[in-house]
Every structure is written in C-alpha cells, then in structure tokens.
Design an enzyme around this catalytic site. Structure first.
Site, PDB file in Angstrom:
ATOM      1  N   SER A  82       9.057   1.838  -7.383  1.00  0.00           N
ATOM      2  CA  SER A  82       8.046   2.239  -6.404  1.00  0.00           C
ATOM      3  C   SER A  82       7.682   1.055  -5.496  1.00  0.00           C
ATOM      4  O   SER A  82       8.553   0.518  -4.819  1.00  0.00           O
ATOM      5  CB  SER A  82       6.837   2.829  -7.135  1.00  0.00           C
ATOM      6  OG  SER A  82       6.018   3.561  -6.257  1.00  0.00           O
ATOM      7  N   ASP A 207      10.168  14.163  -8.044  1.00  0.00           N
ATOM      8  CA  ASP A 207       9.220  13.152  -7.549  1.00  0.00           C
ATOM      9  C   ASP A 207       8.427  13.689  -6.356  1.00  0.00           C
ATOM     10  O   ASP A 207       9.001  14.082  -5.344  1.00  0.00           O
ATOM     11  CB  ASP A 207      10.000  11.892  -7.145  1.00  0.00           C
ATOM     12  CG  ASP A 207       9.113  10.673  -6.951  1.00  0.00           C
ATOM     13  OD1 ASP A 207       7.903  10.840  -6.702  1.00  0.00           O
ATOM     14  OD2 ASP A 207       9.637   9.550  -7.061  1.00  0.00           O
ATOM     15  N   HIS A 235       8.223  10.668 -10.789  1.00  0.00           N
ATOM     16  CA  HIS A 235       8.134   9.334 -10.193  1.00  0.00           C
ATOM     17  C   HIS A 235       8.325   8.202 -11.208  1.00  0.00           C
ATOM     18  O   HIS A 235       8.455   7.049 -10.815  1.00  0.00           O
ATOM     19  CB  HIS A 235       6.785   9.195  -9.483  1.00  0.00           C
ATOM     20  CG  HIS A 235       6.693   8.011  -8.566  1.00  0.00           C
ATOM     21  ND1 HIS A 235       7.495   7.865  -7.443  1.00  0.00           N
ATOM     22  CD2 HIS A 235       5.903   6.901  -8.604  1.00  0.00           C
ATOM     23  CE1 HIS A 235       7.195   6.724  -6.834  1.00  0.00           C
ATOM     24  NE2 HIS A 235       6.241   6.125  -7.516  1.00  0.00           N
TER      25      HIS A 235
END
EC number: 3.1.1.85
Length: 255
Positions: A82, A207, A235
């Site tokens: 991320s 996600d 995610h």
C-alpha cells in the site's frame, strides 16, 4: 535524533526489506515472517513516525524514502504494501543500484482516482483527513475495516490489523495526515514505466482501495513488470492468503 525501528531476522542470504502501509507498523508482517525467514534475511521496519519509529513529523514521499534507505542494506529486494509500495517504488527510482528486485503489494503508483484511472476518490481521502482531527481512533479503525472488506476472513483480519495498531505507539495525527497527503498526491505512473529493476505487482481481486483494473492497465503500460491477482483476497493478501502470497514472493525472488 529520531531513529527508525529496524529488526533483522531470518536464515537466508538474500536481503528482503518489508515496508508496511498507512496507519500500521512492522508488526503487520508477523503472520508471514515464519514462512519467509528460511529463504531471506528479513528487514522489518516501522516507517518514520509509525509504531516504534517515533520522533518524526509528516514528510514528503522522497524524504521518507531517503530516511529508510539510509538504514538499509547495500542491496536488497524491496517489498512495500500500500503506502509502503509507494516508498519502495520511490527508493527503486532514486537508487536503482541498491534495489535487486521490487515487489509492490495492493499498491498503486497513483492512489487517487482520475479520468480513465481507477482509484480512491480524492474527496474520500480528504474526508478521512477531516475525520482524523475529529475522531482519530475511529477513523483509523474504519480505514482498517475497508482493507479486509469482502474476504471470507474479513472480521478476523480486521481484528488482527486493529491489534497491530494498538500494540505499538500510535502515529500522530500530523504523521497520518502526511501519509494521506502522499496517497492523495503521488503519481509515479510515468517514472515507473522506465524502471529497469525486475518488478512484481501483487493485488487482491476484492481490493476496494486499489481496484483490480489497475493491474490490467499497468500490464499494458508497464511492459517491464508482471502482475499477479490473488483471488478472494482484498487489500491485505498476506494476512488473508499467506501461503499464496509467500509462494509468489519466494518464486519471484528466486527467478
């Protein structure tokens, strides 16, 4: 002077640096450390201002990358999840000679939705910033819940993420806002198109923060990288699907 929390473990000869995402800390990798440790010398890091790396304020993406790089091994495989994927990508762009391979996980070179580009609507990120100043902990918890939405183990995974946050010192509102600024403003699509470092992108099919369409668009635009979409993951694929995740990492590292 502020210093980064940096822990090294593992029996392998290849250095692998793991960079966590927004709001979290290096504890998030605990579920896969045992799977990776036989193959790598693992470096788990709390990003500046997060977890045990206290004493840092909000900073730009390039400053964050430089601070992390200053403590890193001479050459390593870099894996970023991320926000950590943006940091690892920035390191690969600014110091490619120190990056053997790059792996990004549930990350995007441009998190903000734009014309013809899927992502998080900028007003959603601004809303998070507004809510942070009003109810800090609830906002972080909401963001964590979004990360696991849709998976079979969503509740359990969200609880694990929450415990990771609460077990270590919390980042300040300033640091969290700075991280959201990076997610809102960074756009590395063009620079990464020319990256010469071997590059693997891992995604979760479910996600909600980095839509799977991003994988297909970048497959067309970045002929220098490969993507793998993990079915039924969201995610945080390394938490919901640790075996599938570590198999991909080990295979790419050894290729």
């Amino acid at each position: 002077m502020a210093t980064l929390y940096w822990q090294t473990e593992g029996a392998g000869n290849t250095d692998l640096v793991l960079l966590h995402g927004w709001g979290l800390n290096a504890q998030v990798w605990q579920s896969i450390i045992a799977r990776l440790a036989p193959h790598f010398r693992l470096h788990v890091v709390d990003l500046p201002g997060y977890g045990r790396s206290q004493g840092f304020g909000a900073m730009s993406l390039s400053d964050m990358a430089n601070i992390v790089l200053a403590q890193a091994p001479e050459r390593a495989i870099w894996l970023g999840w991320s926000l950590g994927g943006l940091v690892a990508s920035q390191i690969a762009l600014s110091a490619p000679e120190r990056v053997d391979k790059l792996i990004t996980v549930a990350s995007s070179p441009c998190f903000s939705a734009q014309d013809g580009w899927p992502g998080i609507k900028p007003d959603v990120l601004q809303g998070f910033q507004q809510q942070l100043s009003e109810d800090f902990q609830r906002t972080v918890e909401r963001f964590l819940a979004l990360q696991t939405l849709g998976t079979e183990s969503a509740r359990q995974d969200a609880r694990l993420l929450k415990s990771v946050v609460l077990e270590q010192p919390m980042p300040s509102v300033e640091v969290l806002n700075g991280g959201l600024d990076i997610l809102r403003e960074a756009d590395l699509r063009q620079p990464l198109a020319d990256l010469a470092v071997p590059f693997l992108r891992l995604y979760g099919a479910l996600d909600g923060l980095v839509p799977r369409k991003v994988a297909g668009l970048l497959d067309e635009q970045w002929l220098n990288s490969t993507s793998v979409v993990i079915p039924k993951a969201a995610h945080a694929p390394f938490i919901s699907h640790p075996d599938a995740f570590t198999e991909q990492v080990i295979a790419f590292a050894q290729a």
